[in-house]
Design an enzyme around this catalytic site. Sequence first.
Site, PDB file in Angstrom:
ATOM      1  N   GLY A  17      60.016  47.600  38.822  1.00 53.00           N
ATOM      2  CA  GLY A  17      60.887  46.428  38.780  1.00 53.00           C
ATOM      3  C   GLY A  17      60.177  45.115  38.505  1.00 53.00           C
ATOM      4  CB  SER A  18      56.972  44.128  36.923  1.00 55.26           C
ATOM      5  OG  SER A  18      57.007  44.713  35.650  1.00 55.26           O
ATOM      6  NE  ARG A  70      72.612  62.890  30.309  1.00 54.37           N
ATOM      7  CZ  ARG A  70      71.441  62.298  30.549  1.00 54.37           C
ATOM      8  NH1 ARG A  70      71.371  61.022  30.840  1.00 54.37           N
ATOM      9  NH2 ARG A  70      70.323  62.994  30.487  1.00 54.37           N
ATOM     10  CG  MET A  95      62.624  55.344  33.852  1.00 51.89           C
ATOM     11  SD  MET A  95      62.133  54.805  32.204  1.00 51.89           S
ATOM     12  CE  MET A  95      61.310  56.287  31.645  1.00 51.89           C
ATOM     13  CG  ASN A 112      66.584  49.076  27.329  1.00 47.57           C
ATOM     14  OD1 ASN A 112      66.187  48.991  28.497  1.00 47.57           O
ATOM     15  ND2 ASN A 112      66.045  49.926  26.466  1.00 47.57           N
ATOM     16  CG  HIS A 114      61.717  50.362  23.623  1.00 46.91           C
ATOM     17  ND1 HIS A 114      61.834  51.536  24.334  1.00 46.91           N
ATOM     18  CD2 HIS A 114      60.908  50.628  22.579  1.00 46.91           C
ATOM     19  CE1 HIS A 114      61.120  52.478  23.729  1.00 46.91           C
ATOM     20  NE2 HIS A 114      60.551  51.958  22.661  1.00 46.91           N
ATOM     21  CD  GLU A 179      57.872  45.373  28.785  1.00 51.51           C
ATOM     22  OE1 GLU A 179      58.809  45.607  29.553  1.00 51.51           O
ATOM     23  OE2 GLU A 179      57.012  46.236  28.495  1.00 51.51           O
TER      24      GLU A 179
END
Length: 198
Positions: A17-18, A70, A95, A112, A114, A179
């Site tokens: 969770g950075s 799912r 994930m 998101n 990436h 990021e």
Amino acid sequence: MNNQQKLKLAVFVSGNGSNLQSIIDACRIDNFPAEIGLVIANKTESFGLVRAAQAGIPTRIVLHKDFPTRELFEEQLLLTLRDFEIDLICLAGFMRVLTPHFIAPWLGRLINIHPSLLPKYKGLHTHERAITAGDKEAGCTTHFVSAEVDEGEIILQRSVPIFQNDTPDLLAKRVLKEEHILYPETIKLMAHKLLVTS
Ligand code: GRF
């Protein structure tokens, strides 16, 4: 939109969770146009849950293991979101691949981050693959989430050099630093877009 004209975020995490932390920190800055209304984790051990609790942010755990399909897992995610008047979902190291069942109602409001310069290196082991390919630069990308994994429209990117004798770990650290700048920047951009068009 809530009355302070701030975008209300849900952040989905699985691990350290950075990136969540970088968003929490950004939201503390005066005039940052967003706030986190909810953190959802699909793993009880996600350190992101601790970070959220320390910041006084509501958390929910939705374990994919508890659901036979799912779709049922995603149904629970959708239900959980319903109580929080969320404007934008930010996947931050979440994930779990999401299917159109979840994505469709959030299309355009689900993003998101990436760890590669998309469209290069979708999927896992991005740093190792960039080094093996002999690339001179790597980086990170924020993008809209669509039905195909890591295929959605690119929002923003930041790049870093790849040095000779780089290792995937060293490169991952270099990229992660970027990021932490990129996600808040992206949320700012999304806030301006969604606040104007809503
Ligand atoms: C980041 O590299 C992100 O790009 C990827 O997973 C990692 C999550 O790191 N999707 P953290 O949990 O935010 O520290």
